[in-house]
Design an enzyme around this catalytic site. Structure first.
Site, PDB file in Angstrom:
ATOM      1  CB  CYS A  19      -0.824   0.005   0.996  1.00  0.00           C
ATOM      2  SG  CYS A  19      -0.100   0.786   2.567  1.00  0.00           S
ATOM      3  N   GLY A  21       1.575   3.922   2.834  1.00  0.00           N
ATOM      4  CA  GLY A  21       2.205   4.439   4.606  1.00  0.00           C
ATOM      5  C   GLY A  21       2.178   2.939   4.929  1.00  0.00           C
ATOM      6  CB  THR A  23       0.029   3.462   9.049  1.00  0.00           C
ATOM      7  OG1 THR A  23      -0.168   4.234   8.258  1.00  0.00           O
ATOM      8  CG2 THR A  23       1.757   3.410   8.955  1.00  0.00           C
ATOM      9  CB  CYS A  24      -4.215   2.234   7.422  1.00  0.00           C
ATOM     10  SG  CYS A  24      -3.990   3.157   7.821  1.00  0.00           S
ATOM     11  NE  ARG A  25      -4.582   1.729   1.546  1.00  0.00           N
ATOM     12  CZ  ARG A  25      -4.965   2.605   0.857  1.00  0.00           C
ATOM     13  NH1 ARG A  25      -5.273   1.853  -0.681  1.00  0.00           N
ATOM     14  NH2 ARG A  25      -3.715   3.275   0.105  1.00  0.00           N
ATOM     15  CG  ASP A 130      -5.602   5.312   2.916  1.00  0.00           C
ATOM     16  OD1 ASP A 130      -5.246   4.932   4.197  1.00  0.00           O
ATOM     17  OD2 ASP A 130      -4.139   5.609   2.980  1.00  0.00           O
TER      18      ASP A 130
END
Length: 159
Positions: A19, A21, A23-25, A130
């Site tokens: 993805c 960054g 930090t999420c997906r 996102d």
């Protein structure tokens, strides 16, 4: 149900989620895939699951919302630290799933030899939006979508 592979066919499969960054997906996808793989992969197949970001700064934790969303599915992001995508990661992976078409293009721009092993996670060619900055419900919805798509993709990888 898992099946037994003959000794000669046993191997390690490395799956990479990409993805922006990290930090999420892609960390959510990594945690979900790590949780699902043992029930889908044939016995004797080791599954290594990683994630990275095309614009990630190293060492950032997953967002609290991503941690909560994945925990609801039995995953764990407590030790996650973001990693920037590298050509070595791309070369080491057997299967690479971009969360958007832009992520797939970035992988190919970084490592053209990835052609044939990188594709969108969604086989319908839809981007996974996102959730950064959104409410917990958006993260929960994203995690549920990821779980469905990853289940489908893992079945493809191991059949």
């Amino acid at each position: 149900m898992t099946t037994e592979l003959p000794e000669s066919a046993r191997r390690t499969r490395t799956i990479l989620f990409v993805c922006t960054g990290n930090t999420c997906r892609s960390p959510m996808a990594e945690a979900i895939a790590r949780d699902l793989a043992p029930g889908i992969a044939p016995k004797g197949t080791e599954t290594v699951v990683r994630s990275a970001g095309i614009a990630a700064g190293p060492g950032a934790p997953a967002t609290p919302e991503a941690v909560a969303a994945v925990t609801a599915f039995g995953g764990d992001l407590g030790d996650h630290r973001s990693a920037a995508l590298s050509p070595a990661m791309i070369r080491e992976a057997d299967h690479i799933y971009g969360l958007t078409a832009g992520h797939v293009r970035a992988v190919l721009a970084m490592e053209p030899t990835a052609e044939g092993k990188v594709e969108l996670l969604d086989p319908a060619h839809a981007d996974i939006p996102d959730p950064i900055g959104g409410p917990q419900s958006l993260y929960d919805q994203t995690a549920a979508t990821l779980r469905d798509l990853i289940t489908m993709r893992l079945r493809e990888v191991f059949t």
